[in-house]
Design an enzyme around this catalytic site. Sequence first.
Site, PDB file in Angstrom:
ATOM      1  N   PRO A 145       0.812  -1.216   0.000  1.00  0.00           N
ATOM      2  CG  PRO A 145      -0.058  -1.041   2.160  1.00  0.00           C
ATOM      3  CD  PRO A 145       0.612  -2.005   1.234  1.00  0.00           C
ATOM      4  CE1 TYR A 146       5.809   5.469   2.310  1.00  0.00           C
ATOM      5  CE2 TYR A 146       7.250   4.118   0.929  1.00  0.00           C
ATOM      6  CZ  TYR A 146       7.000   5.296   1.622  1.00  0.00           C
ATOM      7  OH  TYR A 146       7.939   6.302   1.609  1.00  0.00           O
TER       8      TYR A 146
END
Length: 256
Positions: free
Chosen positions: A161-162
């Site tokens: 997700p980062y």
Amino acid sequence: MERQMIDQEFDGRVALITGAGAGIGRAIARRLAAGGATVIVTDKHEGRMQEVVDEIMADGHIAIGRVLDIERRDHFDTVFADVEREHGSIHTYVWNAALNKQQPIFDHDPELFDRIAYANINNCWYSCMLVSKQMAAAGGGSITMIGSIAPEVPATDREPPYAMSKAAVRALVGGIATAGGPLNIRCNEVIMGLVTGTRFTDTQPEKANNFVQGVPLGRNATTDDIAEAVAFLASDRASFVTGDVMNVTGGAMFRL
């Protein structure tokens, strides 16, 4: 440009930095304050935010601290409105804070994934929308996103997700630059690899040392390296630079 002019290049301007209580954000806040800006130091941790404010004030510059959690949209509403009312329009905005929790890509907690995406993407956009209204009314301004090489690194299986959020922010830079151009609002991004003096390199020195092997300049970046790049992009020296991605990786970007 003479050194004195650079030292005073942010005089009369209000600069707000997210995640400015430590690491890269702290260095950016100190650099912009040294250039004459009234710096709004924001962080979710009040104690470390106040430490940075005290450091800047001890150096004879101007800083105001405000608690701001990038997961809280209402914090952006309140802080941005208060800053405009009390100190004038924000001219220089630096999106530095980011949420990142590493978990295996196929076993990443969905609720945590959503939290990271919401903070790093949705609220990045939301904050830029708010600050752009102030900048437009005041005749312009500069937005700088702190990015990462994470979207280009194949081994991002523990921080999907980062990495995704940093790719999304890069796309947002182009959109803001295009829409902001007629309003004299510039938007750029600084990307980096590993940076000494941050929580990641402090807690994972082996990975930091391994990363250096792929850096042609032979070292990892410092927080001051990133701060200087941000200062350039936020200044009038970069008045014709927008929609750009500045690579501050010591050449590592070309080795991926």
